[in-house]
Design a protein around this motif. Sequence first.
Motif, PDB file in Angstrom:
ATOM      1  N   THR A 105      -7.669  -4.621   1.406  1.00 33.69           N
ATOM      2  CA  THR A 105      -6.000  -4.035   1.975  1.00 33.69           C
ATOM      3  C   THR A 105      -6.021  -4.728   3.290  1.00 33.69           C
ATOM      4  OG1 THR A 105      -5.989  -1.830   1.287  1.00 33.69           O
ATOM      5  CG2 THR A 105      -4.852  -1.938   2.873  1.00 33.69           C
ATOM      6  N   ARG A 141       0.750  -1.226  -0.060  1.00 25.85           N
ATOM      7  CA  ARG A 141       0.032   0.090  -0.057  1.00 25.85           C
ATOM      8  C   ARG A 141       0.982   1.173  -0.238  1.00 25.85           C
ATOM      9  NH1 ARG A 141      -3.395   0.202   4.874  1.00 25.85           N
ATOM     10  NH2 ARG A 141      -2.109   0.571   5.868  1.00 25.85           N
ATOM     11  N   LEU A 179      -4.239  -5.495  -0.978  1.00 24.25           N
ATOM     12  CA  LEU A 179      -2.519  -3.965  -0.823  1.00 24.25           C
ATOM     13  C   LEU A 179      -2.609  -4.876   0.192  1.00 24.25           C
ATOM     14  CD1 LEU A 179      -4.405  -1.333  -1.764  1.00 24.25           C
ATOM     15  CD2 LEU A 179      -2.667  -2.174  -3.053  1.00 24.25           C
TER      16      LEU A 179
END
Length: 457
Positions: free
Chosen positions: A199, A129, A166
Amino acid sequence: MTDKYTAFVGHGWGRDLAKRLGLPQPVELRRYAQGEQLPGPVLVIGSGPAAETLGTALEAWGVEVRRAADDGESTHGAADGAGGAKLEAIVLALDAIERPEDLSAPVLAAGKALRSLAGCGRVITVSRRASSADEPALAAARQGVEGTLRSLAKELRAGSTGNGILLADGVDAGAPSVLGALRFLLSGRSAFVDGQFLTVGSADGELPVDPERPLDGKVAVVTGAARGIGAAIARTMARDGAKVVVVDVPAAGDALAKVANDVRGTALQLDITRPDAGERLLEHALGRHGRLDIVVHNAGITRDKLLANMDDAKWNSVIAVNIAAQLRINEALLASERFGAGARIVSVSSTSGIAGNRGQTNYAASKAGVIGMVRSTAARLAARGGTANAVAPGFIETEMTAKVPLVMREVGRRLNSLQQGGQPQDVAEAIAFLASDAAGGISGAVLRVCGQYMPGQ
């Protein structure tokens, strides 16, 4: 609801006619069925730590893995799949990139391999990320992955999808939620998830002993469960091993009882806008099942009007059901010690809450509010090992969308990369994943189940 156009262009002269005229040609998507085997072969591209970790995990799941370095040279057959079975998936491990120039070799290698990607295939990126704390070149490289993946997803055809994972700082590719997300995105459970990123913010989470029953031993409450998406959520959670409490208004009592019987759960007739709705949910779940692990906020209404014609009743009723009720219920849950370790809250938002929609200012306000709520609630649940996430459906084939005028309905169906509407099951699969232990490292997220709906990407 049947999509007659998709059926028409999928076979025979209808398919030939659509091809000659350049019309959309959506295909039947590969959706999850019990006993599903993960697709293979899978080509893993990359030279960073994630490439080896993910390749080893896939092999442990019984998947045939072909490996390629960043320069595209395969260590197991040709990188483009020549001489072997078509590729079912491509995994791009981009965790080691440091500058935008580092994207060139692995991404172009994946581009060549796309020629051998089977229908309903998968392309999955795994990367770090981007953060404002990164050096500019590093942040540019990491953010570049997102632009690459979203554009690539719009180029894929024949029901194939592209999505990304991510990794936050301190999370490696072997973390349970990374592997859980990889399995979800490879499987038929993610059929209508396209152009999206999950994420993984922490190393929390635990992979299920039995991937077929990831919710074994859990007790889940699903609101708005009498029909449509809510009923699909209840059935999916029961299939995955959960004991389910289905909730809806008393007027839907007969339909609610049928769903409860179908899932061998219990029914609670309840108006969720009641001030004591949260306490009632807890009391029922604890009294009948001894615990409460998962709450799915699915109940919602629409009262569409242009803002110039909107009255107090239409505005306030939507806010009351779609967001204010969820906030009060969550307050009751967070105040209870019985809604404890590993608790999951999953709310249904909407792409209208992300991109807006004409004539839906009240609905969009409520669904955007859901997104803000889960992000804030995620921080409050973290202390007890819980998570809060949202799923944002796009055009889903339901009784509600069946009432949309024909032309608008057809436009809504085709205005995404997969060129078709999703099914209630698609939303349910995403929610079931986010409610599982395997998603314990994912919190505060909004996962769009929209086939990469063009606006708001």
